[in-house]
Design a protein around this motif. Structure first.
Motif, short mmCIF file in Angstrom:
data_model
loop_
_atom_site.label_atom_id
_atom_site.label_comp_id
_atom_site.label_asym_id
_atom_site.label_seq_id
_atom_site.Cartn_x
_atom_site.Cartn_y
_atom_site.Cartn_z
N THR A 93 60.58 8.34 90.82
CA THR A 93 61.46 7.60 91.75
C THR A 93 62.58 6.94 90.95
OG1 THR A 93 60.13 5.60 91.54
CG2 THR A 93 59.57 7.07 93.35
N SER A 94 63.62 6.50 91.64
CA SER A 94 64.75 5.87 90.96
C SER A 94 64.31 4.59 90.25
CB SER A 94 65.87 5.57 91.96
OG SER A 94 65.38 4.85 93.06
N GLY A 154 66.24 -0.78 97.89
CA GLY A 154 66.79 -1.96 98.56
C GLY A 154 67.10 -1.63 100.00
N ASP A 155 67.69 -2.58 100.70
CA ASP A 155 67.98 -2.35 102.11
C ASP A 155 69.22 -1.47 102.28
OD1 ASP A 155 65.86 -3.99 102.53
OD2 ASP A 155 67.06 -5.74 103.09
N HIS A 156 70.11 -1.45 101.28
CA HIS A 156 71.40 -0.78 101.45
C HIS A 156 71.64 0.41 100.51
CE1 HIS A 156 72.10 -4.17 103.97
NE2 HIS A 156 72.12 -5.02 102.97
N GLY A 157 71.16 0.34 99.28
CA GLY A 157 71.35 1.44 98.33
C GLY A 157 72.78 1.56 97.84
N PRO A 158 73.22 2.82 97.55
CA PRO A 158 74.52 3.05 96.92
C PRO A 158 75.71 2.35 97.59
CG PRO A 158 73.28 5.08 96.98
CD PRO A 158 72.49 4.08 97.77
N SER A 174 67.20 -3.98 90.09
CA SER A 174 66.80 -3.28 91.31
C SER A 174 66.82 -4.21 92.50
CB SER A 174 65.39 -2.71 91.13
OG SER A 174 64.86 -2.31 92.38
N ALA A 175 67.23 -3.70 93.65
CA ALA A 175 67.14 -4.48 94.89
C ALA A 175 65.97 -3.98 95.72
CB ALA A 175 68.43 -4.37 95.68
N GLY A 176 65.06 -3.26 95.07
CA GLY A 176 63.95 -2.64 95.79
C GLY A 176 62.76 -3.57 95.98
N ASN A 177 61.65 -2.96 96.32
CA ASN A 177 60.36 -3.60 96.60
C ASN A 177 59.88 -4.43 95.40
OD1 ASN A 177 57.47 -3.75 96.59
ND2 ASN A 177 57.36 -2.05 98.05
N THR A 178 59.72 -5.76 95.59
CA THR A 178 59.38 -6.67 94.49
C THR A 178 58.02 -6.35 93.84
OG1 THR A 178 60.48 -8.41 95.73
CG2 THR A 178 59.23 -9.09 93.81
N GLY A 179 56.99 -6.20 94.68
CA GLY A 179 55.65 -5.95 94.15
C GLY A 179 55.61 -4.66 93.35
N ARG A 209 71.84 9.54 87.05
CA ARG A 209 70.53 10.14 86.78
C ARG A 209 69.87 10.45 88.12
NH1 ARG A 209 68.45 8.58 81.50
NH2 ARG A 209 70.29 8.70 80.16
N HIS A 210 69.73 11.70 88.42
CA HIS A 210 69.20 12.07 89.72
C HIS A 210 67.71 11.71 89.85
CE1 HIS A 210 68.76 14.09 93.49
NE2 HIS A 210 67.77 14.83 93.01
N ALA A 211 67.35 11.16 91.00
CA ALA A 211 65.93 10.95 91.33
C ALA A 211 65.70 11.48 92.73
CB ALA A 211 65.58 9.46 91.26
N GLU A 212 64.59 12.22 92.90
CA GLU A 212 64.29 12.84 94.19
C GLU A 212 63.92 11.80 95.25
OE1 GLU A 212 64.32 15.91 95.31
OE2 GLU A 212 64.96 16.86 93.42
N ARG A 213 63.23 10.74 94.78
CA ARG A 213 62.62 9.83 95.74
C ARG A 213 62.94 8.37 95.43
NH1 ARG A 213 57.03 9.83 95.46
NH2 ARG A 213 57.19 10.38 93.27
N VAL A 214 62.77 7.51 96.43
CA VAL A 214 62.80 6.07 96.20
C VAL A 214 61.46 5.48 96.62
CG1 VAL A 214 65.30 5.79 96.56
CG2 VAL A 214 63.74 5.57 98.50
N ILE A 215 61.16 4.28 96.10
CA ILE A 215 59.97 3.54 96.55
C ILE A 215 60.35 2.86 97.86
CG2 ILE A 215 58.41 1.63 95.99
CD1 ILE A 215 57.97 3.30 93.69
N ALA A 216 59.47 3.02 98.87
CA ALA A 216 59.77 2.37 100.17
C ALA A 216 59.60 0.86 100.04
CB ALA A 216 58.83 2.92 101.23
N MET A 217 60.35 0.10 100.86
CA MET A 217 60.30 -1.36 100.78
C MET A 217 58.93 -1.91 101.16
SD MET A 217 63.09 -2.43 99.48
CE MET A 217 63.67 -4.12 99.81
N ASP A 218 58.16 -1.15 101.95
CA ASP A 218 56.86 -1.66 102.39
C ASP A 218 55.70 -1.02 101.64
OD1 ASP A 218 57.14 0.85 103.39
OD2 ASP A 218 56.54 0.34 105.45
N GLU A 219 55.99 -0.30 100.56
CA GLU A 219 54.92 0.34 99.81
C GLU A 219 54.11 -0.72 99.04
OE1 GLU A 219 55.07 4.59 97.44
OE2 GLU A 219 56.75 3.96 98.68
N LYS A 220 52.80 -0.56 99.00
CA LYS A 220 51.94 -1.48 98.25
C LYS A 220 52.10 -1.19 96.75
CE LYS A 220 49.27 -3.08 101.82
NZ LYS A 220 50.49 -3.09 102.67
#
Lengths: 341, 341
Positions: B75-76, B3-7, B94-99, B53-64
């Protein structure tokens, strides 16, 4: 005169419009002669600029277009459009049945420059963004969308005096791969720059009220739904706002103090009353069925503005570039990478 | 947590939500462990109901979406959806990337009952009208529209406790002959009554904010445009209203007095923050990328409500009636009279 109100709205509208129009602009009033003459009797100052054309019948608001074509001859709507073809009037303005007006106009005036059907265009309040098609063409291929861009751009210049209007294509995202095939193909054609247009790419639903571009193009299904959804949202907000302002003494007092500002706000937000039919050999404007005399007067002034412009010739000029613009897709655009939406 | 803000938004949201949820509801928080632990340290009262639950990475908001599928493992977002499949969580929010969320959810959870793709559903503010699809499915045939009706009806019952929600199909008019082929065919199927639905026929764009029916069905292109157009119109009106209220001394004074009412108005009008993905074997909610902690808390409560309902089983039950509903058009509907729109 049809519409929901007829002469009681149209005659006061002519009175309003005439005040701001050049002295050589006159009106042909089509409808029941005795009713119109009675209405005009109250306004002797404008009677000299109005000519009454009697019509026995009007088209009913619920008449189907096919019915209207069969039985429309001799109605006030038919006669008004015919007067445009005969060169007796420069434009026809009607608050009557939309489908019937479209069918009759197309039959009598015919489409210009190989266009297929009239497009119905509207202006977003305050911003004056040109938005089309808002319901005349339900199924649109890419070529139709490109035609709307050509018509909308020329119309925007004529109606608002913007020398080089910017054009956007409505989609669900701004990336090339977004949207259905028709919209991506229209984007390809517009982007290649073979038409004389300042095309700015895809826009989204919230751009309609953002003023991002001057002209927003979409198919008639999406345009009609989006326009009505926005009108509904505005009505809903107004009702909620009224509720908020009567929710207590302080709020009510606040509303009383802010009343002039709120009235001005409501006026700025009210939907633009006139929707021209574009692409005909002649100017035809559809006014909202429930239009007030103020609305109808605005439509009459817009008709006069359009009649002094050259927008039909501009549409024809750009339409001549269309076959070339539609041909030969550029190699990189021929195979769009897998659309994930 | 993406998401835009996270924790900084998600942890306060959990604090808000936990207060109104049964004591047995706990949370799995997926993301950067050290950041989340630091956030939780400020709220010792909820720490016992949260598992990190630890995750190393997040999906970027602009990732296809395709990229997200290839590189998403670990990823989380991926882990949150996987926890639903493993039965460790009843829902993922999730507030992350919809697609990306849609693609990952479909891959991990799979569609239920032969559905083809998740539908993205939203609720219209104040009225709570269920509106779908708002962007997941751009090209929709009649069968897809009927599936949305089935999913939306079951969802509305689960989310709002309405025993028998009414359903409408979005079109450009209420007559049978209006609209494109897909919408007329879906209307035929729904009208025949072989599905367990209270179908009320066509509705128009302004019905979305009128409360005419509980559930409004449309394709993802039209739904996305209409939703954004309404959000844009609301923002535009708010800006104009602010302008009106600062246009003079009296108006400003009025605004001060009406301030509590205006704040309540703005709150009632703010878009519903959570959009569930329907049709999956599991509950996944998309929260707006810029969601506040209040918004995210609403999404968490909605997820808890949905997890206690039986709506997936209801969808499956009605989906089993679909093949029969789609078959054998009734004779009078087989040849619609020439559609003039």
């Amino acid at each position: 005169m049809g519409g929901d109100h007829g002469p009681p709205v149209v005659i006061p509208a002519v009175v309003r419009a005439i005040a701001s129009l050049p002295r050589d602009v006159g009106f042909l009033l089509h409808g029941d002669e005795s009713v119109i003459r009675a209405g005009l009797a109250k306004h002797p100052d404008i009677a000299g600029r109005c000519e009454v054309r009697h019509a026995e019948r009007v088209i009913a608001m619920d008449e189907k277009p096919a019915q209207a074509l069969r039985r429309g001859k001799g109605t006030s709507m038919w006669n008004a459009v015919e007067a445009v073809r005969e060169g007796q009037a420069v434009a026809a303005v009607s608050a009557g049945n939309t489908g019937a007006l479209m069918a009759i106009s197309k039959l009598i005036l015919r489409m210009c420059a190989d266009l297929e059907r009239p497009a119905l265009v509207t202006s977003i309040p305050t911003l004056m963004t040109t938005f089309l098609d808002v319901g005349a063409n339900i199924d649109c291929d890419a070529e139709r969308l490109v035609e709307f861009a050509i018509m909308g751009e020329a119309y925007h210049r004529a109606a608002h005096g913007v020398p080089r209007p910017t054009v956007g294509l409505l989609n669900v995202g701004s990336e090339e791969m977004k949207g259905h095939e028709e919209v991506r193909e229209a984007h390809r054609v517009l982007r290649e720059g073979k038409l004389d247009l300042d095309y700015r790419g895809f826009v989204e639903g919230d751009d309609i009220t953002r003023g991002s571009v001057d002209v927003i193009v979409t198919d008639g299904f999406t345009g009609n739904v989006a326009l009505k959804a926005m009108e509904g949202a505005a009505r809903f907000m107004n009702a909620e706002l009224r509720g908020a302002f009567t929710s207590g003494l302080m709020a009510t007092l606040g509303a009383v103090l802010a009343r002039p500002a709120l009235l001005k706000f409501r006026e700025r937000m009210s939907p633009t009353p006139a929707a021209p039919l574009l692409g005909l050999n002649g100017i035809v404007l559809k006014c909202h069925g429930g239009a007030s005399d103020r609305d109808f007067a605005m439509a009459l002034r817009l008709a006069a503005d359009l009649s002094r412009s050259d927008f039909s010739a501009e549409i024809e000029r750009n339409m001549r570039r269309l076959p070339c613009a539609l041909a030969e897709p550029a190699p990189e655009a021929a195979a769009p990478e897998g659309a994930t939406e």
